[in-house]
Motif scaffolding. Structure first.
Motif, PDB file in Angstrom:
ATOM      1  N   ALA B   3     -40.363 -89.629 -35.366  1.00 41.09           N
ATOM      2  CA  ALA B   3     -41.743 -89.948 -35.026  1.00 41.09           C
ATOM      3  C   ALA B   3     -41.810 -90.735 -33.718  1.00 41.09           C
ATOM      4  CB  ALA B   3     -42.380 -90.747 -36.155  1.00 41.09           C
ATOM      5  N   GLN B   4     -40.791 -91.614 -33.526  1.00 34.96           N
ATOM      6  CA  GLN B   4     -40.807 -92.446 -32.320  1.00 34.96           C
ATOM      7  C   GLN B   4     -40.641 -91.588 -31.069  1.00 34.96           C
ATOM      8  OE1 GLN B   4     -37.837 -95.491 -32.105  1.00 34.96           O
ATOM      9  NE2 GLN B   4     -38.942 -96.560 -30.486  1.00 34.96           N
ATOM     10  N   HIS B   5     -39.699 -90.624 -31.138  1.00 31.07           N
ATOM     11  CA  HIS B   5     -39.506 -89.741 -30.001  1.00 31.07           C
ATOM     12  C   HIS B   5     -40.751 -88.905 -29.758  1.00 31.07           C
ATOM     13  CE1 HIS B   5     -35.040 -90.329 -30.519  1.00 31.07           C
ATOM     14  NE2 HIS B   5     -35.262 -90.568 -29.250  1.00 31.07           N
ATOM     15  N   ASP B   6     -41.340 -88.481 -30.844  1.00 35.17           N
ATOM     16  CA  ASP B   6     -42.510 -87.621 -30.744  1.00 35.17           C
ATOM     17  C   ASP B   6     -43.658 -88.331 -30.034  1.00 35.17           C
ATOM     18  OD1 ASP B   6     -43.671 -85.111 -31.358  1.00 35.17           O
ATOM     19  OD2 ASP B   6     -44.994 -86.158 -32.762  1.00 35.17           O
ATOM     20  N   SER B   7     -43.819 -89.634 -30.342  1.00 34.85           N
ATOM     21  CA  SER B   7     -44.943 -90.353 -29.758  1.00 34.85           C
ATOM     22  C   SER B   7     -44.740 -90.608 -28.259  1.00 34.85           C
ATOM     23  CB  SER B   7     -45.173 -91.673 -30.496  1.00 34.85           C
ATOM     24  OG  SER B   7     -44.072 -92.520 -30.264  1.00 34.85           O
ATOM     25  N   ALA B   8     -43.482 -90.497 -27.776  1.00 35.71           N
ATOM     26  CA  ALA B   8     -43.233 -90.721 -26.356  1.00 35.71           C
ATOM     27  C   ALA B   8     -43.173 -89.404 -25.576  1.00 35.71           C
ATOM     28  CB  ALA B   8     -41.925 -91.487 -26.170  1.00 35.71           C
ATOM     29  N   TRP B   9     -43.331 -88.279 -26.282  1.00 39.82           N
ATOM     30  CA  TRP B   9     -43.230 -86.987 -25.616  1.00 39.82           C
ATOM     31  C   TRP B   9     -44.593 -86.570 -25.071  1.00 39.82           C
ATOM     32  CZ3 TRP B   9     -45.474 -82.198 -26.339  1.00 39.82           C
ATOM     33  CH2 TRP B   9     -44.885 -81.156 -25.610  1.00 39.82           C
ATOM     34  N   HIS B  10     -44.619 -86.162 -23.807  1.00 45.47           N
ATOM     35  CA  HIS B  10     -45.910 -85.794 -23.234  1.00 45.47           C
ATOM     36  C   HIS B  10     -45.884 -84.456 -22.511  1.00 45.47           C
ATOM     37  CE1 HIS B  10     -44.072 -87.187 -19.559  1.00 45.47           C
ATOM     38  NE2 HIS B  10     -43.788 -88.315 -20.153  1.00 45.47           N
ATOM     39  N   GLY B  11     -44.696 -84.008 -22.100  1.00 41.50           N
ATOM     40  CA  GLY B  11     -44.594 -82.711 -21.449  1.00 41.50           C
ATOM     41  C   GLY B  11     -45.202 -82.662 -20.051  1.00 41.50           C
ATOM     42  N   ASP B  12     -45.389 -83.829 -19.420  1.00 41.70           N
ATOM     43  CA  ASP B  12     -45.967 -83.856 -18.072  1.00 41.70           C
ATOM     44  C   ASP B  12     -44.839 -83.858 -17.042  1.00 41.70           C
ATOM     45  OD1 ASP B  12     -47.705 -84.137 -15.925  1.00 41.70           O
ATOM     46  OD2 ASP B  12     -47.553 -86.315 -15.979  1.00 41.70           O
ATOM     47  N   ALA B  13     -44.716 -82.740 -16.305  1.00 41.94           N
ATOM     48  CA  ALA B  13     -43.633 -82.623 -15.324  1.00 41.94           C
ATOM     49  C   ALA B  13     -43.778 -83.637 -14.199  1.00 41.94           C
ATOM     50  CB  ALA B  13     -43.610 -81.206 -14.764  1.00 41.94           C
ATOM     51  N   GLY B  14     -44.982 -84.192 -14.022  1.00 41.84           N
ATOM     52  CA  GLY B  14     -45.194 -85.211 -12.987  1.00 41.84           C
ATOM     53  C   GLY B  14     -44.747 -86.592 -13.432  1.00 41.84           C
ATOM     54  N   LEU B  15     -44.294 -86.724 -14.697  1.00 39.16           N
ATOM     55  CA  LEU B  15     -43.813 -87.990 -15.258  1.00 39.16           C
ATOM     56  C   LEU B  15     -44.799 -89.143 -15.025  1.00 39.16           C
ATOM     57  CD1 LEU B  15     -40.055 -87.692 -14.198  1.00 39.16           C
ATOM     58  CD2 LEU B  15     -41.029 -87.172 -16.428  1.00 39.16           C
ATOM     59  N   GLN B  16     -46.067 -88.837 -15.150  1.00 36.30           N
ATOM     60  CA  GLN B  16     -47.097 -89.849 -14.855  1.00 36.30           C
ATOM     61  C   GLN B  16     -47.036 -91.072 -15.764  1.00 36.30           C
ATOM     62  OE1 GLN B  16     -50.085 -89.583 -12.790  1.00 36.30           O
ATOM     63  NE2 GLN B  16     -49.975 -87.521 -12.026  1.00 36.30           N
ATOM     64  N   PRO B  17     -46.858 -90.897 -17.108  1.00 35.33           N
ATOM     65  CA  PRO B  17     -46.802 -92.099 -17.945  1.00 35.33           C
ATOM     66  C   PRO B  17     -45.654 -93.035 -17.548  1.00 35.33           C
ATOM     67  CG  PRO B  17     -47.198 -90.178 -19.311  1.00 35.33           C
ATOM     68  CD  PRO B  17     -46.874 -89.673 -17.949  1.00 35.33           C
ATOM     69  N   GLU B  18     -44.466 -92.454 -17.244  1.00 34.24           N
ATOM     70  CA  GLU B  18     -43.326 -93.284 -16.840  1.00 34.24           C
ATOM     71  C   GLU B  18     -43.617 -94.017 -15.538  1.00 34.24           C
ATOM     72  OE1 GLU B  18     -42.998 -90.408 -18.281  1.00 34.24           O
ATOM     73  OE2 GLU B  18     -40.987 -90.026 -19.050  1.00 34.24           O
ATOM     74  N   ARG B  19     -44.145 -93.276 -14.571  1.00 34.85           N
ATOM     75  CA  ARG B  19     -44.391 -93.896 -13.259  1.00 34.85           C
ATOM     76  C   ARG B  19     -45.430 -95.013 -13.359  1.00 34.85           C
ATOM     77  NH1 ARG B  19     -46.216 -90.185  -9.071  1.00 34.85           N
ATOM     78  NH2 ARG B  19     -46.551 -88.562 -10.606  1.00 34.85           N
ATOM     79  N   THR B  20     -46.444 -94.780 -14.204  1.00 36.62           N
ATOM     80  CA  THR B  20     -47.462 -95.817 -14.382  1.00 36.62           C
ATOM     81  C   THR B  20     -46.870 -97.028 -15.087  1.00 36.62           C
ATOM     82  OG1 THR B  20     -49.023 -94.002 -14.605  1.00 36.62           O
ATOM     83  CG2 THR B  20     -49.832 -96.193 -15.168  1.00 36.62           C
TER      84      THR B  20
END
Lengths: 133, 115
Positions: B3-20
């Motif tokens: 569940a933890q991995h699932d909640s961090a998965w977003h599929g955004d190739a621009g990696l926007q959540p990480e960069r933010t």
């Protein structure tokens, strides 16, 4: 709970968001996040100016006269104040423009930073040239 | 997938959540550095400077404590293709910087410099 002006349904975004960002539709979340990162970059610029102002006052006591030191420090701190406060309004204006699909507004804090930074640099250049060797 | 991995998965190739997320981290570090620079004023301007150090530290801690929540909100936003902007976070950080700048100006102008 305030109502969404478009759909008439209750606005679930919270009091602050529904008050400040009325009308329009939520933009692509990627744009929302990009706007947030740009805001944070402005905030860090403001913090750098803040630290610079403090550093000039604290570390240059032996080099600069009291009046000049105070002037440069206050200039940098006022610049930090304007950039820090202005960054929030810039963020809100971009968010509003994206909601209504309007062209993005020009960053008014950019020329403020450029002129302010140039002014401080010019004062320092004059000081270095005029200083007796 | 947990569940933890699932909640961090977003599929955004621009990696926007990480960069933010990293942008918020850098801002936290800038706040801590500002607090450290303010400390330099303590011997010169006295204990009033503690308000500046405290203000910067409180903001840094507040950003850090809310970091995870913001990241997961961004991930959910990317996955569901809609998210409400963080008005509270941006307003609070901007207000903190404005207050720190005002306290700094007050310190320079009105507190005598002790040798």
């Amino acid at each position: 709970m305030p109502e969404d002006p478009n759909t008439g349904e209750p606005d679930t975004r919270g009091w602050l968001a529904s008050r400040i960002l009325r009308g329009g539709t939520e933009p692509d979340p990627r744009f929302t996040l990009a706007n947030e990162r740009t805001f944070l970059a402005w905030i860090r610029t403001s913090l750098a100016l803040l630290a610079g102002g403090v550093a000039v006052e604290a570390f240059m006591a032996d080099l600069l006269g009291q009046e000049l030191r105070k002037t440069i420090a206050v200039l940098l701190l006022v610049l930090a104040l304007v950039i820090g406060g202005g960054s929030f309004f810039r963020w809100v204006n971009v968010e509003r423009a994206m909601r209504s699909k309007a062209p993005l507004p020009l960053p008014l804090i950019a020329p403020v930073l450029a002129i302010g930074g140039a002014l401080v640099a010019a004062i320092m250049v004059v000081f270095v040239i005029a200083r007796p060797a | 997938m947990t569940a933890q991995h699932d909640s961090a998965w977003h599929g955004d190739a621009g990696l926007q959540p990480e960069r933010t997320d990293l942008a918020w981290s850098r801002t936290t570090m800038s706040m801590v550095i500002a607090a450290a620079v303010f400390l330099r004023w303590l011997p010169h301007h006295g204990w009033f400077v503690g308000t500046l150090v405290g203000g910067a530290i409180v903001t840094a801690v507040a950003i850090n404590l809310t970091q995870k929540r913001r990241f997961h909100r961004a991930v959910r936003g990317i996955r569901h293709e809609t998210m409400a902007p963080h008005v509270g976070s941006t307003a609070a950080v901007a207000a903190s910087v404005v207050v720190l700048a005002l306290l700094g100006i007050y310190t320079v102008l009105f507190l005598p410099l002790q040798p």
